[in-house]
Design an enzyme around this catalytic site. Sequence first.
Site, PDB file in Angstrom:
ATOM      1  N   ASN A  78      45.351  22.794  34.040  1.00  0.00           N
ATOM      2  CA  ASN A  78      44.335  23.504  34.812  1.00  0.00           C
ATOM      3  C   ASN A  78      44.639  23.476  36.306  1.00  0.00           C
ATOM      4  O   ASN A  78      45.350  22.602  36.795  1.00  0.00           O
ATOM      5  CB  ASN A  78      42.951  22.905  34.540  1.00  0.00           C
ATOM      6  CG  ASN A  78      42.538  23.078  33.091  1.00  0.00           C
ATOM      7  OD1 ASN A  78      43.049  23.961  32.399  1.00  0.00           O
ATOM      8  ND2 ASN A  78      41.645  22.240  32.615  1.00  0.00           N
ATOM      9  N   ASP A  84      42.021  23.903  38.687  1.00  0.00           N
ATOM     10  CA  ASP A  84      40.716  23.918  39.349  1.00  0.00           C
ATOM     11  C   ASP A  84      40.373  22.680  40.180  1.00  0.00           C
ATOM     12  O   ASP A  84      39.369  22.649  40.874  1.00  0.00           O
ATOM     13  CB  ASP A  84      39.606  24.153  38.309  1.00  0.00           C
ATOM     14  CG  ASP A  84      39.733  23.224  37.106  1.00  0.00           C
ATOM     15  OD1 ASP A  84      39.939  22.011  37.305  1.00  0.00           O
ATOM     16  OD2 ASP A  84      39.634  23.713  35.963  1.00  0.00           O
ATOM     17  N   PRO A  93      36.130  30.060  32.350  1.00  0.00           N
ATOM     18  CA  PRO A  93      36.619  30.579  31.064  1.00  0.00           C
ATOM     19  C   PRO A  93      38.083  30.257  30.834  1.00  0.00           C
ATOM     20  O   PRO A  93      38.855  30.112  31.779  1.00  0.00           O
ATOM     21  CB  PRO A  93      36.420  32.095  31.196  1.00  0.00           C
ATOM     22  CG  PRO A  93      36.427  32.358  32.658  1.00  0.00           C
ATOM     23  CD  PRO A  93      35.849  31.134  33.312  1.00  0.00           C
ATOM     24  N   ASP A  94      38.450  30.105  29.553  1.00  0.00           N
ATOM     25  CA  ASP A  94      39.861  29.890  29.255  1.00  0.00           C
ATOM     26  C   ASP A  94      40.547  31.252  29.147  1.00  0.00           C
ATOM     27  O   ASP A  94      39.968  32.281  29.436  1.00  0.00           O
ATOM     28  CB  ASP A  94      40.036  29.050  27.983  1.00  0.00           C
ATOM     29  CG  ASP A  94      39.566  29.772  26.725  1.00  0.00           C
ATOM     30  OD1 ASP A  94      39.167  30.947  26.835  1.00  0.00           O
ATOM     31  OD2 ASP A  94      39.608  29.166  25.656  1.00  0.00           O
ATOM     32  N   PHE A  95      41.795  31.241  28.732  1.00  0.00           N
ATOM     33  CA  PHE A  95      42.561  32.487  28.687  1.00  0.00           C
ATOM     34  C   PHE A  95      42.567  33.138  27.313  1.00  0.00           C
ATOM     35  O   PHE A  95      42.513  34.336  27.189  1.00  0.00           O
ATOM     36  CB  PHE A  95      44.014  32.212  29.119  1.00  0.00           C
ATOM     37  CG  PHE A  95      44.185  32.192  30.613  1.00  0.00           C
ATOM     38  CD1 PHE A  95      45.081  33.041  31.223  1.00  0.00           C
ATOM     39  CD2 PHE A  95      43.436  31.344  31.402  1.00  0.00           C
ATOM     40  CE1 PHE A  95      45.252  33.045  32.604  1.00  0.00           C
ATOM     41  CE2 PHE A  95      43.593  31.333  32.779  1.00  0.00           C
ATOM     42  CZ  PHE A  95      44.501  32.182  33.378  1.00  0.00           C
ATOM     43  N   ARG A  96      42.639  32.306  26.258  1.00  0.00           N
ATOM     44  CA  ARG A  96      42.962  32.884  24.951  1.00  0.00           C
ATOM     45  C   ARG A  96      41.806  33.006  23.970  1.00  0.00           C
ATOM     46  O   ARG A  96      41.973  33.547  22.900  1.00  0.00           O
ATOM     47  CB  ARG A  96      44.094  32.068  24.312  1.00  0.00           C
ATOM     48  CG  ARG A  96      45.402  32.308  25.022  1.00  0.00           C
ATOM     49  CD  ARG A  96      46.542  31.496  24.493  1.00  0.00           C
ATOM     50  NE  ARG A  96      47.780  31.926  25.115  1.00  0.00           N
ATOM     51  CZ  ARG A  96      48.140  31.604  26.345  1.00  0.00           C
ATOM     52  NH1 ARG A  96      47.368  30.826  27.064  1.00  0.00           N
ATOM     53  NH2 ARG A  96      49.270  32.050  26.858  1.00  0.00           N
TER      54      ARG A  96
END
Length: 237
Positions: A103, A105, A32-35
Amino acid sequence: MDEILQFKEWIEKSNRIVFFGGAGVSTESGIPDFRSVDGLYHQKYDYPPEQILSHSFFLKKPEYFYQFYRDKMLYTNAKPNITHTKLAELESLGKLSAVITQNIDGLHQKAGSKNVLELHGSVLRNHCMKCGKFYDMDSIIKSNGIPRCECTGVIKPDVVLYEEPLDEEVMTRAIHAISSADMLIVGGTSLSVYPAAGFIDYYTGNRLVLINKSATPYDSQADLLIQQSLGDVFGSI
């Protein structure tokens, strides 16, 4: 001309492509992203994620930090998606000179990209704050509470937390790559996090491509604006 056709044509004509990507690159790998609406910033914790992921919080409440970090920042089963794969292909063809990512990851490297500049570090690397010994991600996952080194020092992820500066060498290399690019593809980022977002200003060419589902502050500067998912765009080249 169709946006995707234009995109493909520019890739064919370019030999020093740089890709600058954010969280949206990895959402199609299940990270998932943050915003976004269901991103990290919209989930409920005792503290806001921005606070938990700050340098001062890490020092004050390392146990809580690691509880959140293991729960929400480590995605051991995530695999590279079509965007990661296509970028690695473009690099192997000698067309793409660098991937600059926000990122943490490691999926670009997993897909085969070699020149990856990680502005915010990586969850795959961890070091003891006392003696500097290296630890991999598995060491963090298998540890309980605050992970500690054999020397008793606290182990810290090589991730740039809030309140921490970006790595000077990585920034310099990123700026150099962008300023010498003949095509800059920006994808999966809201371009709202600085200083990273400001790096785009170093691009002086006329093939600035912005690929993002939602609007960004730089849309008006783009030579080509594609408001579609990255997977759809890269899946068609």
